[in-house]
Write an enzyme that holds these catalytic residues in place. Structure first.
Site, PDB file in Angstrom:
ATOM      1  N   GLU A   1     -17.663   1.095  -6.492  1.00  0.00           N
ATOM      2  CA  GLU A   1     -16.947   2.300  -6.039  1.00  0.00           C
ATOM      3  C   GLU A   1     -15.485   2.211  -6.442  1.00  0.00           C
ATOM      4  OE1 GLU A   1     -17.007   1.917  -1.820  1.00  0.00           O
ATOM      5  OE2 GLU A   1     -19.191   2.028  -1.689  1.00  0.00           O
TER       6      GLU A   1
ATOM      7  N   LYS B   1     -11.599   1.975  -5.728  1.00  0.00           N
ATOM      8  CA  LYS B   1     -10.809   1.516  -4.587  1.00  0.00           C
ATOM      9  C   LYS B   1      -9.633   2.481  -4.448  1.00  0.00           C
ATOM     10  CE  LYS B   1      -8.789  -2.502  -2.389  1.00  0.00           C
ATOM     11  NZ  LYS B   1      -7.532  -1.921  -1.923  1.00  0.00           N
TER      12      LYS B   1
ATOM     13  N   ASP C   1      -6.387   4.262  -3.203  1.00  0.00           N
ATOM     14  CA  ASP C   1      -5.138   3.741  -2.654  1.00  0.00           C
ATOM     15  C   ASP C   1      -4.629   4.699  -1.584  1.00  0.00           C
ATOM     16  OD1 ASP C   1      -3.056   2.071  -2.328  1.00  0.00           O
ATOM     17  OD2 ASP C   1      -2.016   2.606  -4.172  1.00  0.00           O
TER      18      ASP C   1
ATOM     19  N   TYR D   1     -16.979   5.454   2.938  1.00  0.00           N
ATOM     20  CA  TYR D   1     -17.571   4.355   2.177  1.00  0.00           C
ATOM     21  C   TYR D   1     -18.101   3.219   3.050  1.00  0.00           C
ATOM     22  CZ  TYR D   1     -12.730   2.627   2.655  1.00  0.00           C
ATOM     23  OH  TYR D   1     -11.504   2.256   3.142  1.00  0.00           O
TER      24      TYR D   1
ATOM     25  N   LYS E   1      -9.167  -5.716  -8.968  1.00  0.00           N
ATOM     26  CA  LYS E   1      -7.924  -4.964  -9.075  1.00  0.00           C
ATOM     27  C   LYS E   1      -7.589  -4.610 -10.526  1.00  0.00           C
ATOM     28  CE  LYS E   1      -5.848  -4.494  -5.416  1.00  0.00           C
ATOM     29  NZ  LYS E   1      -5.086  -5.385  -4.600  1.00  0.00           N
TER      30      LYS E   1
ATOM     31  N   CYS F   1      20.864 -26.961   1.376  1.00  0.00           N
ATOM     32  CA  CYS F   1      20.431 -25.753   2.073  1.00  0.00           C
ATOM     33  C   CYS F   1      21.621 -24.797   2.168  1.00  0.00           C
ATOM     34  CB  CYS F   1      19.944 -26.114   3.485  1.00  0.00           C
ATOM     35  SG  CYS F   1      19.617 -24.654   4.501  1.00  0.00           S
TER      36      CYS F   1
ATOM     37  N   CYS G   1      22.393 -24.464   6.357  1.00  0.00           N
ATOM     38  CA  CYS G   1      22.920 -25.562   7.196  1.00  0.00           C
ATOM     39  C   CYS G   1      23.564 -26.664   6.364  1.00  0.00           C
ATOM     40  CB  CYS G   1      21.826 -26.130   8.097  1.00  0.00           C
ATOM     41  SG  CYS G   1      20.629 -27.130   7.205  1.00  0.00           S
TER      42      CYS G   1
ATOM     43  N   CYS H   1      14.755 -27.862   2.729  1.00  0.00           N
ATOM     44  CA  CYS H   1      15.923 -28.248   3.501  1.00  0.00           C
ATOM     45  C   CYS H   1      15.497 -29.351   4.468  1.00  0.00           C
ATOM     46  CB  CYS H   1      16.414 -27.019   4.278  1.00  0.00           C
ATOM     47  SG  CYS H   1      17.439 -27.419   5.692  1.00  0.00           S
TER      48      CYS H   1
ATOM     49  N   CYS I   1      18.664 -26.740  11.467  1.00  0.00           N
ATOM     50  CA  CYS I   1      18.890 -25.644  10.519  1.00  0.00           C
ATOM     51  C   CYS I   1      18.611 -24.295  11.179  1.00  0.00           C
ATOM     52  CB  CYS I   1      18.008 -25.809   9.294  1.00  0.00           C
ATOM     53  SG  CYS I   1      18.208 -24.451   8.116  1.00  0.00           S
TER      54      CYS I   1
HETATM   55  S1  IVH Z   1     -14.730  -1.493   2.026  1.00  0.00           S
HETATM   56  C1  IVH Z   1     -15.535  -4.681   5.201  1.00  0.00           C
HETATM   57  N1  IVH Z   1     -14.486   0.213   0.058  1.00  0.00           N
HETATM   58  O1  IVH Z   1      -9.217  -1.367   0.747  1.00  0.00           O
HETATM   59  C2  IVH Z   1     -15.106  -3.922   3.999  1.00  0.00           C
HETATM   60  N2  IVH Z   1     -12.505  -0.471   1.162  1.00  0.00           N
HETATM   61  O2  IVH Z   1      -8.461  -4.140   0.680  1.00  0.00           O
HETATM   62  C3  IVH Z   1     -14.292  -2.718   4.328  1.00  0.00           C
HETATM   63  N3  IVH Z   1     -10.462   0.600   0.329  1.00  0.00           N
HETATM   64  O3  IVH Z   1      -8.827  -1.675   4.208  1.00  0.00           O
HETATM   65  C4  IVH Z   1     -13.588  -2.077   3.205  1.00  0.00           C
HETATM   66  N4  IVH Z   1     -11.442   1.860  -1.202  1.00  0.00           N
HETATM   67  O4  IVH Z   1      -8.492   0.649   3.143  1.00  0.00           O
HETATM   68  C5  IVH Z   1     -13.836  -0.501   0.981  1.00  0.00           C
HETATM   69  N5  IVH Z   1     -14.447   1.748  -1.685  1.00  0.00           N
HETATM   70  C6  IVH Z   1     -13.804   1.049  -0.752  1.00  0.00           C
HETATM   71  C7  IVH Z   1     -12.405   1.134  -0.595  1.00  0.00           C
HETATM   72  C8  IVH Z   1     -11.786   0.337   0.387  1.00  0.00           C
HETATM   73  C9  IVH Z   1     -10.291   1.521  -0.641  1.00  0.00           C
HETATM   74  C10 IVH Z   1      -9.385  -0.021   1.115  1.00  0.00           C
HETATM   75  C11 IVH Z   1      -9.587  -0.025   2.605  1.00  0.00           C
HETATM   76  C12 IVH Z   1      -9.532  -1.477   3.010  1.00  0.00           C
HETATM   77  C13 IVH Z   1      -8.806  -2.086   1.862  1.00  0.00           C
HETATM   78  C14 IVH Z   1      -9.168  -3.555   1.714  1.00  0.00           C
END
Ligand code: IVH
Length: 696
Positions: free
Chosen positions: A130, A132, A134, A242, A330, A424, A427, A442, A448
């Protein structure tokens, strides 16, 4: 700089330093007006003047998002006595995801699953891939098919109740459509704003002289967290489902089946989503999404792969705060060039000196960056970073921006090699590097001030005591004025209420809010307490391990003191905890043998009620509190799965057999551990007996 001079500088002309000064000034001033208006009903400025102050604050924050203060007026939203939104405790925590940065990480993710589930090399693992998105995650609770609650993620355990606001979002139904939904179901997903909507919103905001958002994510977050849901209703927010939280009945056997239900119930889904039957298919999806990225309506920062089979998900479970059955792959970080103005040295709570690059502010992937990490002495040397250089900075997701390299062609003629300080900066104690260590530390230890303040900041931080309204800036100021010198002092602040009320920027209400927040944390779970101590190498996972193993602070302390003797049983007992090695042992023993630390612990023990971890529904498990050792090869599950199943049922899993071992589980080709168990008279179990025991 005098007060008047920054206040008069137009937002667009502020330097980062001036902006910080201005934000500090505005925080104090706006709080002052809020107090007069809300609590004393005696405002001394017109509404228009007040609005101008808030707008200026917001405009500066939009230009310098990393200067936003913990006590910023934009976070407080008026002086609402309830502090804004009510708290929601997530019955099923909202977790995060582990990250993969390249193809090899994804391959390793699959290999790990195979190992854990003890699958054949050829066995097919179907992944759901899926985008991800933002945005910000949100949990929607439906009871009898009606939306009863919307909550933000917060720290994963506790979020904010934003029900009225989520009701304004068109992509989610107020009543589930169709039929067949469980009585209780929490649908989780991402709230986001499209890039086009974000740009249009900013245009409207600008025309109206309102807050400009730095990126679509901030715009979505800002829109959702409006105290007045009529404002949220005017914002073009989307929701993509999701995942799910609490459910009163299972939703299906696979993610795919659950997705079909969500869609039928009326949710917008996270698209495009694909089923991938191999590593190659998953990576092909990733590359496709990377090239489609500019044409997608919303910002995405990678893709997520999840194991489709829910029975496998259940077996795989979680490590720390992320599932073993999913990973975020990522996209590469975004980069930009800018000028390095200075290198400052920050001193951390363990004395580590960290070089920080002060940069000419530059926009990287939609966010203005003016500070970046330079990691350590060797990295500066390796990259030959010098003040005045033009450098490449990169930012990936929520990771701290970093200086990647120097553009040598742009180096000014008279530049000088950077010399890392040997003392440091706070301190002035000698700062030394242990052999094999990358960091210089330090040696000032307890004398400190920087270390003391950083330790206190860690103590109150989100995953530790999590004291609302006691941010880093307050800790530093209270330390300066000797109101807080040790962790115990925090819990005696109530004796200094008047002194707090009289401070600039404080007042009756804010002092009482703070004292109430502190009182609310007088009872604390042992794992959070251990984590809060800031012992080197003791993160949340280790803290939990220790809390589970030693159950009470007294037992922990007695054992740590005794573990200083390598001949003693406490020493071996500690090393036997899976996840504890000699280096961690040395840090633990070191911490608990230090007289000053013991004074702090004695002091805290009188102020606090420290409660043991209550292992969820494991109390009546047949192996709760037992110590188990696995040896040999098990047939039905991998060692990793056996260990996590045992731990989930409240057992401790040890690496070697001793008199304290309760059970030794013997698989095929077991060696010396089986013999040792026989010698010591420890109960041994075959695999079938073991399975029967944990099933009982
Ligand atoms: S699954 C237990 N699926 O990414 C797993 N998260 O880095 C729950 N996010 O807090 C998350 N797209 O806000 C999942 N297709 C996707 C996502 C997703 C974005 C975000 C979500 C999560 C964060 C984790």
């Amino acid at each position: 700089m005098s007060k008047g001079s920054t206040a008069d500088v137009p937002v667009a002309d502020l330097t980062a330093d001036q902006a910080a000064t201005e934000l500090a000034r505005l925080a104090v001033e706006i709080e002052h007006h809020d107090r007069l208006y809300y609590q004393q009903a005696a405002p001394e400025v017109s509404d228009a003047t007040y609005d101008d102050l808030r707008r200026r604050n917001e405009a500066i924050e939009a230009r310098f998002p990393d200067l936003v203060r913990p006590d910023s007026p934009s976070r407080r939203v008026g002086a609402a006595p309830a502090g804004g939104f009510a708290e929601v405790v997530h019955s099923v925590p909202m977790l995060s995801l582990g990250n993969a940065f390249d193809d090899a990480d994804v391959a390793e993710f699959l290999a790990r699953i195979r190992r854990f589930l003890a699958l054949e090399a050829e066995a097919e693992i179907t992944l759901v891939a899926e985008p991800k998105i933002d945005g910000l995650s949100c949990s929607l609770r439906y009871e009898q098919g009606r939306l009863v609650q919307g909550a933000t993620r917060g720290d994963g355990t506790r979020g904010e109740n934003v029900t009225a606001n989520v009701r304004t979002i068109a992509d989610l139904p107020a009543r589930l459509r169709g039929r067949g939904w469980p009585d209780v179901v929490e649908v989780r997903g991402e709230i986001f704003m499209s890039r086009a909507d974000f740009q249009a919103l900013n245009k409207r905001q600008e025309a109206a002289g309102e807050k400009i958002f730095a990126n679509p994510r901030n715009a979505a977050a800002g829109s959702l967290r409006q105290l007045d849901s009529r404002i949220t209703a005017t914002r073009p927010l989307h929701f993509a489902a999701y995942h799910w939280g609490e459910v009163s009945a299972p939703l299906g056997d696979t993610i795919w089946a659950v997705r079909e239900k969500f869609a039928a119930w009326g949710f917008a889904m996270n698209e495009p989503t694909r089923l991938c039957r191999s590593l190659e298919e998953a990576l092909a999806y990733y590359r496709q999404m990377m090239s489609d990225r500019p044409t997608l309506p919303g910002d995405i920062d990678g893709v997520v792969y999840k194991v489709n089979r829910l029975d496998w998900q259940a077996r795989l479970g979680f490590v720390s705060r992320a599932p073993r059955w999913a990973i975020a792959h990522k996209f590469p970080a975004e980069q930009a060039q800018t000028i390095l103005r200075a290198i400052d040295i920050q001193v951390g709570r363990t004395g580590a000196l960290t070089p920080v690059a002060r940069l000419e502010p530059v926009t990287v992937g939609g966010v203005v960056v003016s500070n970046a990490t330079l990691h350590n002495e060797d990295e500066i040397k390796r990259k030959d970073v010098r003040v005045g250089d033009t450098v490449v900075v990169q930012r990936a997701g929520d990771v701290i921006p970093q200086v990647v390299s120097v553009i040598m062609e742009k180096r000014p003629r008279k530049s000088e090699e950077y010399v890392f300080p040997q003392k440091c900066p706070v301190c002035h104690s000698l700062a030394v590097r242990e052999p094999g260590e990358a960091v210089r530390r330090c040696t000032g230890g307890l004398i400190c001030p920087a270390q003391a303040v950083e330790r206190l900041k860690h103590f109150v931080s989100r995953n530790a005591f999590d004291i609302e309204g006691l941010g880093g800036k307050h800790i530093a100021a209270f330390w300066q004025d000797k109101l807080i010198r040790t962790p115990g002092d925090i819990f005696r602040l109530r004796d200094h209420r008047d002194a707090i009320v009289d401070r600039e920027g404080w007042g009756e209400q804010s002092a009482d809010n703070l004292l109430a927040a502190i009182e609310a944390r007088r009872t604390i779970a042992l794992d959070r307490f251990i984590y809060a101590l800031g012992i080197r190498q003791v993160g949340q996972a280790t803290a939990r391990l220790l809390a589970r193993h030693y159950a009470t602070l007294d037992q922990l302390r007695q054992n740590m003191a005794a573990a200083a003797d390598p001949e003693g049983t406490e020493y071996t007992d500690l090393l036997n905890i899976d996840g504890v090695g000699p280096a961690l042992l040395a840090d633990l023993v070191g911490f608990f043998s230090e007289a000053h630390n013991n004074e702090i612990l004695d002091d805290l023990a009188t102020e606090l009620e420290i409660v043991p971890l209550t292992p969820a529904r494991t109390a009546d498990s047949p192996i709760a509190g037992k110590t188990v050792v696995f040896t040999g090869t098990l047939e039905t599950m991998s060692r990793g799965e056996a260990k996590s199943r045992a731990e989930a049922l409240g057992a401790k899993v040890a690496g070697s057999v001793s008199k304290k071992t309760d059970y030794v589980v013997i698989g095929a080709d077991a060696g010396s551990k089986a013999r040792k168990a026989a010698e010591l008279g420890v109960t041994t179990l075959g695999e079938a007996d073991w399975l029967a025991l944990i099933a009982s």
